[in-house]
Design an enzyme around this catalytic site. Structure first.
Site, mmCIF file in Angstrom:
data_model
loop_
_atom_site.group_PDB
_atom_site.id
_atom_site.type_symbol
_atom_site.label_atom_id
_atom_site.label_comp_id
_atom_site.label_asym_id
_atom_site.label_seq_id
_atom_site.Cartn_x
_atom_site.Cartn_y
_atom_site.Cartn_z
ATOM 1 N N ASP A 198 9.502 3.985 9.359
ATOM 2 C CA ASP A 198 8.092 4.193 9.052
ATOM 3 C C ASP A 198 7.166 3.388 9.963
ATOM 4 O O ASP A 198 6.210 3.912 10.512
ATOM 5 C CB ASP A 198 7.802 3.861 7.573
ATOM 6 C CG ASP A 198 8.360 2.497 7.129
ATOM 7 O OD1 ASP A 198 8.948 1.781 7.964
ATOM 8 O OD2 ASP A 198 8.205 2.165 5.935
ATOM 9 N N ARG A 228 4.588 5.308 -2.507
ATOM 10 C CA ARG A 228 5.326 5.984 -1.435
ATOM 11 C C ARG A 228 5.030 7.473 -1.378
ATOM 12 O O ARG A 228 5.133 8.099 -0.338
ATOM 13 C CB ARG A 228 6.836 5.872 -1.675
ATOM 14 C CG ARG A 228 7.437 4.552 -1.304
ATOM 15 C CD ARG A 228 8.955 4.708 -1.230
ATOM 16 N NE ARG A 228 9.641 3.448 -1.496
ATOM 17 C CZ ARG A 228 9.856 2.513 -0.576
ATOM 18 N NH1 ARG A 228 9.433 2.681 0.651
ATOM 19 N NH2 ARG A 228 10.504 1.412 -0.890
ATOM 20 N N ASP A 237 6.288 -3.385 12.636
ATOM 21 C CA ASP A 237 5.315 -4.447 12.377
ATOM 22 C C ASP A 237 5.625 -5.594 13.348
ATOM 23 O O ASP A 237 5.167 -5.560 14.485
ATOM 24 C CB ASP A 237 5.409 -4.838 10.901
ATOM 25 C CG ASP A 237 4.400 -5.893 10.499
ATOM 26 O OD1 ASP A 237 3.472 -6.147 11.276
ATOM 27 O OD2 ASP A 237 4.532 -6.474 9.408
ATOM 28 N N GLY A 289 11.525 3.778 3.488
ATOM 29 C CA GLY A 289 10.204 4.003 4.072
ATOM 30 C C GLY A 289 10.085 5.224 4.967
ATOM 31 O O GLY A 289 9.021 5.825 5.076
ATOM 32 N N ASP A 324 5.493 1.668 0.998
ATOM 33 C CA ASP A 324 5.254 1.206 -0.368
ATOM 34 C C ASP A 324 4.638 -0.187 -0.415
ATOM 35 O O ASP A 324 4.672 -0.940 0.561
ATOM 36 C CB ASP A 324 6.584 1.127 -1.132
ATOM 37 C CG ASP A 324 7.430 -0.061 -0.680
ATOM 38 O OD1 ASP A 324 7.698 -0.157 0.535
ATOM 39 O OD2 ASP A 324 7.781 -0.911 -1.528
ATOM 40 N N LYS A 362 1.877 -1.622 14.474
ATOM 41 C CA LYS A 362 0.700 -2.445 14.164
ATOM 42 C C LYS A 362 0.247 -3.230 15.375
ATOM 43 O O LYS A 362 1.065 -3.879 16.039
ATOM 44 C CB LYS A 362 1.027 -3.420 13.030
ATOM 45 C CG LYS A 362 0.662 -2.878 11.679
ATOM 46 C CD LYS A 362 0.747 -3.963 10.632
ATOM 47 C CE LYS A 362 0.937 -3.337 9.271
ATOM 48 N NZ LYS A 362 1.159 -4.335 8.226
ATOM 49 N N PHE A 414 -2.354 -3.995 5.660
ATOM 50 C CA PHE A 414 -1.222 -3.479 4.905
ATOM 51 C C PHE A 414 -1.517 -2.058 4.437
ATOM 52 O O PHE A 414 -2.520 -1.814 3.775
ATOM 53 C CB PHE A 414 -0.903 -4.385 3.713
ATOM 54 C CG PHE A 414 0.477 -4.145 3.178
ATOM 55 C CD1 PHE A 414 1.568 -4.822 3.709
ATOM 56 C CD2 PHE A 414 0.687 -3.220 2.176
ATOM 57 C CE1 PHE A 414 2.857 -4.580 3.240
ATOM 58 C CE2 PHE A 414 1.972 -2.962 1.697
ATOM 59 C CZ PHE A 414 3.051 -3.644 2.224
ATOM 60 N N VAL A 415 -0.652 -1.134 4.798
ATOM 61 C CA VAL A 415 -0.884 0.274 4.448
ATOM 62 C C VAL A 415 0.210 0.810 3.531
ATOM 63 O O VAL A 415 1.336 0.314 3.541
ATOM 64 C CB VAL A 415 -0.994 1.159 5.712
ATOM 65 C CG1 VAL A 415 -2.247 0.845 6.494
ATOM 66 C CG2 VAL A 415 0.243 1.021 6.604
HETATM 67 P P1 IMP Z 1 9.103 -5.748 10.705
HETATM 68 O O1 IMP Z 1 10.546 -6.184 10.638
HETATM 69 O O2 IMP Z 1 8.158 -6.922 10.692
HETATM 70 O O3 IMP Z 1 8.813 -4.801 11.832
HETATM 71 O O4 IMP Z 1 8.797 -5.064 9.345
HETATM 72 C C1 IMP Z 1 9.137 -3.787 9.122
HETATM 73 C C2 IMP Z 1 9.228 -3.441 7.663
HETATM 74 O O5 IMP Z 1 8.242 -4.131 6.861
HETATM 75 C C3 IMP Z 1 8.896 -1.979 7.556
HETATM 76 O O6 IMP Z 1 10.066 -1.196 7.673
HETATM 77 C C4 IMP Z 1 8.251 -1.904 6.189
HETATM 78 O O7 IMP Z 1 9.249 -1.724 5.213
HETATM 79 C C5 IMP Z 1 7.592 -3.248 5.990
HETATM 80 N N1 IMP Z 1 6.142 -3.197 6.332
HETATM 81 C C6 IMP Z 1 5.511 -3.798 7.353
HETATM 82 N N2 IMP Z 1 4.192 -3.545 7.350
HETATM 83 C C7 IMP Z 1 3.972 -2.749 6.270
HETATM 84 C C8 IMP Z 1 2.797 -2.129 5.722
HETATM 85 O O8 IMP Z 1 1.662 -2.247 6.213
HETATM 86 N N3 IMP Z 1 2.985 -1.385 4.605
HETATM 87 C C9 IMP Z 1 4.213 -1.207 4.026
HETATM 88 N N4 IMP Z 1 5.329 -1.753 4.513
HETATM 89 C C10 IMP Z 1 5.212 -2.530 5.624
HETATM 90 MG MG MG Z 2 11.032 -0.178 5.831
#
Ligand code: IMP
Ligand code: MG
Length: 188
Positions: free
Chosen positions: A92, A157, A95, A38, A151, A123, A144-145
């Site tokens: 990237d 991507r 979340d 990402g 991706d 986010k 979701f982006v």
């Molecule tokens: P986290 O562990 O919840 O912070 O999730 C992080 C990972 O989820 C990121 O590195 C992305 O790969 C994926 N992710 C979370 N939100 C999005 C989104 O809106 N679009 C694409 N990938 C996302």
């Molecule tokens: Mg990622």
């Protein structure tokens, strides 16, 4: 697709972030570790904004959260030596923050001098861990982006902008993924 951040806006944001990171570390040597896949576009653009002595490597994170083990597995084969170094983890999006939180904990075991994280996106209202990214480019709504490295099922991507994934784009990506799976089976 509904464009959330255009390429000019992203460029300006990355430049701003580069200045912030440069101001924090000054001329101290820095080891940048990008989280694949990402971060690929963000990483390449951010690197060009930095002027301190730099080393760059990448890691890959795989989440087995649905399985019993529930842990994040880190592939560090392409990560440089980080013991005693200032490390900046680049991804990237932040979340829930779980991925980066677990990665920093695992990297911490390798005894870096310091570890901080920089993400392009964070986010709104999603954070579930007790740590926020040290540097971020943009705060976005909880949608979701895709694009600029991000991706959906490995599609989108390559887009030079960041867009909100809408239903037709989601369906198209599902179809591509299913076709690829069928192709893989046929090729065996
Ligand atoms: P986290 O562990 O919840 O912070 O999730 C992080 C990972 O989820 C990121 O590195 C992305 O790969 C994926 N992710 C979370 N939100 C999005 C989104 O809106 N679009 C694409 N990938 C996302
Ligand atoms: Mg990622």
């Amino acid at each position: 697709m509904r464009i959330l951040l255009g390429d000019n806006e992203i460029r300006e944001g990355v430049r701003r972030l580069g200045r912030e990171i440069q101001a924090f570390y000054g001329h101290r040597p820095l080891t940048i570790v990008g989280v694949m896949t990402g971060s690929v576009m963000f990483l390449a653009d951010l690197l060009r904004e930095l002027t301190m002595p730099l080393r760059v490597g990448v890691i890959q994170a795989r989440s087995y959260r649905n399985s019993k083990a529930g842990k994040l597995v880190m592939n560090a084969e392409f990560m440089p030596q980080i013991a005693g170094r200032d490390v900046l983890l680049v991804d990237d999006i932040f979340d829930t923050g779980q991925t980066l939180f677990e990665l920093t904990e695992q990297i911490d075991c390798l005894r870096p001098k310091s570890i901080r994280m920089a993400v392009l996106l964070t986010k709104e209202g999603r954070q579930k861990v007790g740590r926020n990214p040290d540097h971020f480019g943009f705060e976005i709504p909880d949608q979701f982006v895709v694009g600029y490295g991000l991706d959906y099922r490995d599609a989108y991507r390559h887009l030079p902008y960041i867009a909100i994934l809408e239903e037709p784009d989601r369906i198209a990506a599902e179809r591509m993924a299913e076709e690829a799976e069928r192709g893989a089976v046929a090729a065996v």
